[in-house]
Motif scaffolding. Structure first.
Motif, PDB file in Angstrom:
ATOM      1  N   ASP A 132      68.662  65.012  16.996  1.00  0.00           N
ATOM      2  CA  ASP A 132      68.862  66.258  16.266  1.00  0.00           C
ATOM      3  C   ASP A 132      69.794  66.072  15.080  1.00  0.00           C
ATOM      4  O   ASP A 132      69.696  66.791  14.098  1.00  0.00           O
ATOM      5  N   ARG A 133      70.704  65.118  15.170  1.00  0.00           N
ATOM      6  CA  ARG A 133      71.701  64.928  14.117  1.00  0.00           C
ATOM      7  C   ARG A 133      71.153  64.134  12.945  1.00  0.00           C
ATOM      8  O   ARG A 133      71.226  64.566  11.804  1.00  0.00           O
ATOM      9  N   CYS A 134      70.597  62.939  13.208  1.00  0.00           N
ATOM     10  CA  CYS A 134      70.211  62.056  12.101  1.00  0.00           C
ATOM     11  C   CYS A 134      68.703  61.923  11.916  1.00  0.00           C
ATOM     12  O   CYS A 134      68.246  61.376  10.932  1.00  0.00           O
ATOM     13  N   GLY A 135      67.903  62.410  12.858  1.00  0.00           N
ATOM     14  CA  GLY A 135      66.448  62.371  12.716  1.00  0.00           C
ATOM     15  C   GLY A 135      65.807  61.049  13.088  1.00  0.00           C
ATOM     16  O   GLY A 135      64.627  60.861  12.878  1.00  0.00           O
ATOM     17  N   SER A 136      66.568  60.126  13.651  1.00  0.00           N
ATOM     18  CA  SER A 136      66.024  58.816  14.019  1.00  0.00           C
ATOM     19  C   SER A 136      65.184  58.909  15.282  1.00  0.00           C
ATOM     20  O   SER A 136      65.511  59.636  16.207  1.00  0.00           O
ATOM     21  N   ALA A 137      64.106  58.134  15.305  1.00  0.00           N
ATOM     22  CA  ALA A 137      63.267  58.039  16.495  1.00  0.00           C
ATOM     23  C   ALA A 137      63.882  56.999  17.423  1.00  0.00           C
ATOM     24  O   ALA A 137      64.344  55.956  16.979  1.00  0.00           O
ATOM     25  N   ASN A 138      63.913  57.298  18.703  1.00  0.00           N
ATOM     26  CA  ASN A 138      64.490  56.402  19.700  1.00  0.00           C
ATOM     27  C   ASN A 138      63.458  56.099  20.769  1.00  0.00           C
ATOM     28  O   ASN A 138      62.471  56.818  20.915  1.00  0.00           O
ATOM     29  N   VAL A 139      63.688  55.031  21.539  1.00  0.00           N
ATOM     30  CA  VAL A 139      62.768  54.700  22.628  1.00  0.00           C
ATOM     31  C   VAL A 139      62.795  55.824  23.656  1.00  0.00           C
ATOM     32  O   VAL A 139      63.781  56.554  23.780  1.00  0.00           O
ATOM     33  N   ALA A 140      61.716  55.949  24.404  1.00  0.00           N
ATOM     34  CA  ALA A 140      61.551  57.079  25.317  1.00  0.00           C
ATOM     35  C   ALA A 140      62.628  57.127  26.398  1.00  0.00           C
ATOM     36  O   ALA A 140      63.009  58.193  26.847  1.00  0.00           O
ATOM     37  N   GLU A 141      63.155  55.991  26.827  1.00  0.00           N
ATOM     38  CA  GLU A 141      64.137  55.956  27.907  1.00  0.00           C
ATOM     39  C   GLU A 141      65.570  56.169  27.408  1.00  0.00           C
ATOM     40  O   GLU A 141      66.506  56.168  28.196  1.00  0.00           O
TER      41      GLU A 141
END
Length: 159
Positions: free
Chosen positions: A125-134
């Motif tokens: 929510d803060r930086c918009g980066s996509a992260n791994v699902a876990e």
């Protein structure tokens, strides 16, 4: 007289607190430790974040399908133009011939990653980066992610 003495002591403490870094010998680096974006990279990042927001707004029913398609096409063109500009500047820096299809493929991969992260709830929510699902925390800024899988993993760890 006591109030005046107290005020002087408080003022002296504030002054000492403020000037303490000057006398401690510590220095702040003038160079940024974070990688700074070029203008084209910033435009690409903002276009992709805007695309993510449009996807989210459409998924939650805030935008109708006609507006969604129009915005998605417009923002996709902006992101593609910015990505091409980034690729051109990198190619010029490396003196390599521009790869035309690679730019579109890169954009499609980034959009797919944002969509997958949006579906799994791992976009920060803060930086918009996509992260791994876990992921429980954002790999870019460290903020706690609020995803169903993150909550399940936290429950499994006994949080």
């Amino acid at each position: 007289m006591m109030i005046l003495l107290g005020a002087v002591l408080v003022a002296a403490a504030v002054v000492l607190y403020v000037v303490q870094p000057v006398f401690s010998g510590e220095r702040a680096s003038l160079a940024s430790l974070d990688e700074e974006f070029t203008e084209a990279e910033a435009r690409r990042h903002l276009s992709l974040v805007a695309l993510r927001d449009v996807e989210y707004d459409f998924a939650t029913g805030k935008v109708d399908e006609r507006d969604y398609r129009r915005l998605r096409d417009e923002l996709g063109r902006e992101a593609l133009d910015a990505l091409r500009e980034v690729q051109r500047s990198r190619d010029q820096a490396e003196d390599a011939p521009p790869a035309k299809d690679a730019v579109a493929d890169d954009l499609e991969r980034e959009i797919a990653a944002y969509r997958a992260a949006l579906r799994s709830g791992t976009l920060c929510d803060r930086c918009g980066s996509a992260n791994v699902a876990e992921a429980l925390f954002c790999a870019t800024c460290g903020r706690q992610l609020e995803s169903e899988r993150g909550e399940e993993a936290a429950a499994a760890r006994g949080r």
